[in-house]
Design a protein around this motif. Structure first.
Motif, PDB file in Angstrom:
ATOM      1  N   PHE A 128       0.865  -1.184   0.000  1.00 17.78           N
ATOM      2  CA  PHE A 128       0.000   0.000   0.000  1.00 17.78           C
ATOM      3  C   PHE A 128       0.904   1.236   0.000  1.00 17.78           C
ATOM      4  O   PHE A 128       1.864   1.301   0.770  1.00 17.78           O
ATOM      5  N   PHE A 129       0.600   2.223  -0.849  1.00 19.50           N
ATOM      6  CA  PHE A 129       1.402   3.442  -0.829  1.00 19.50           C
ATOM      7  C   PHE A 129       0.575   4.637  -1.285  1.00 19.50           C
ATOM      8  O   PHE A 129      -0.437   4.493  -1.977  1.00 19.50           O
ATOM      9  N   ALA A 130       1.020   5.812  -0.871  1.00 24.02           N
ATOM     10  CA  ALA A 130       0.318   7.049  -1.230  1.00 24.02           C
ATOM     11  C   ALA A 130       1.293   8.218  -1.218  1.00 24.02           C
ATOM     12  O   ALA A 130       2.280   8.212  -0.480  1.00 24.02           O
ATOM     13  N   GLU A 131       0.991   9.217  -2.054  1.00 24.36           N
ATOM     14  CA  GLU A 131       1.732  10.480  -2.045  1.00 24.36           C
ATOM     15  C   GLU A 131       0.731  11.626  -2.092  1.00 24.36           C
ATOM     16  O   GLU A 131      -0.348  11.496  -2.674  1.00 24.36           O
ATOM     17  N   LYS A 132       1.116  12.718  -1.503  1.00 25.95           N
ATOM     18  CA  LYS A 132       0.244  13.895  -1.466  1.00 25.95           C
ATOM     19  C   LYS A 132      -0.158  14.313  -2.885  1.00 25.95           C
ATOM     20  O   LYS A 132       0.692  14.475  -3.765  1.00 25.95           O
ATOM     21  N   ASP A 133      -1.460  14.445  -3.087  1.00 30.47           N
ATOM     22  CA  ASP A 133      -2.067  14.887  -4.359  1.00 30.47           C
ATOM     23  C   ASP A 133      -1.864  13.914  -5.521  1.00 30.47           C
ATOM     24  O   ASP A 133      -2.095  14.261  -6.674  1.00 30.47           O
ATOM     25  N   LYS A 134      -1.441  12.682  -5.214  1.00 28.50           N
ATOM     26  CA  LYS A 134      -1.231  11.694  -6.283  1.00 28.50           C
ATOM     27  C   LYS A 134      -2.063  10.424  -6.113  1.00 28.50           C
ATOM     28  O   LYS A 134      -1.978   9.508  -6.925  1.00 28.50           O
ATOM     29  N   GLY A 135      -2.832  10.362  -5.016  1.00 24.82           N
ATOM     30  CA  GLY A 135      -3.683   9.197  -4.805  1.00 24.82           C
ATOM     31  C   GLY A 135      -3.035   8.116  -3.961  1.00 24.82           C
ATOM     32  O   GLY A 135      -1.861   8.202  -3.595  1.00 24.82           O
TER      33      GLY A 135
END
Length: 246
Positions: A128-135
């Protein structure tokens, strides 16, 4: 093809490298369950070894970034505005008992805001991963929080205290990071926990936000005394009503 930053790319590679020793050591835990000494000391060594690998790998590219880690604590480097937040094994008690539900967690905090997060379940091979403003993503598939808006149909998670407090439909998995990742992916509808550590929730915070959910402001708390309430947007107000005295 998903576009990811250089920092997230480092995080993924570091987690994948560290996971090799986690998987190997997890295979040894079952043998230690029946030994006189037991697996506790062994698991502590695994925790420290995994953290060492993560720090080394992350420092190769970003030599000046600082760290907040579960085992070592705060490591101040030249760059104090960019901080890697690491939990080498979240769900250590599960690991200790041979239960395959734990995760490697890495987050990057920049100027008091979590800008990227990763939660890797090495046994199920779920990244699982996420970045600000990238989903938010699970193994390159976009994540969205649940849309259920009837609280009776929802499933929530917490620790022992939260489960005792609430009359919601509850689960207690022993791994806060995966609980948060499951909220981001719609498997769970909400998660709440008092007095939890930053390294347990930092990666999950951005993941839920980027998947369309809501998380309270965790940055107003001390790093080891965070009260977190996170859920899908659809059920947030109803969950908070239920937790008004928690």
């Amino acid at each position: 093809m998903i576009s990811i930053s250089a920092n997230l790319n480092i995080m993924i590679k570091a987690a994948e490298k560290a996971s090799k020793s986690v998987i190997r050591d997890f295979g040894e835990v079952e043998k230690l369950q029946v030994s006189k000494k037991g697996p506790f000391d062994f698991v502590t060594k695994t925790d420290k070894h995994v953290e060492k690998i993560l720090i080394e790998e992350l420092s190769k590219i970003k030599k000046n970034y600082s760290f907040i880690t579960e085992e070592t604590g705060i490591i101040k480097n030249i760059d104090k505005e960019n901080i890697w937040i690491i939990d080498p094994i979240d769900g250590t008690t599960n690991f200790l008992h041979g239960i395959p539900h734990f995760a490697i967690c890495i987050a990057l905090q920049s100027k008091d805001e979590i800008v990227s997060g990763l939660i890797f379940d090495p046994i199920k091979d779920e990244m699982f991963f996420a970045e600000k403003d990238k989903g938010a993503f699970l193994n390159n598939q976009r994540l969205r929080v649940s849309k259920k808006n009837s609280i009776d149909e929802c499933l929530f998670s917490s620790n022992h205290e939260g489960v005792k407090f609430s009359d919601l439909n509850m689960r207690y998995s022993g791994c806060a990071a995966l609980d948060l990742a499951y909220v981001a992916s719609g498997r769970l509808d909400g998660f709440f926990h008092n007095n939890i550590n930053l390294w347990d929730v930092a990666a999950g915070e951005i993941m839920i936000k980027e998947a369309g959910g809501i998380v309270n402001d965790i940055h107003k708390f001390e790093v080891n005394k965070i009260d977190i309430k996170a859920s899908s947007a659809a059920i947030n107000s109803k969950m908070l009503e239920n937790l008004v005295n928690f």
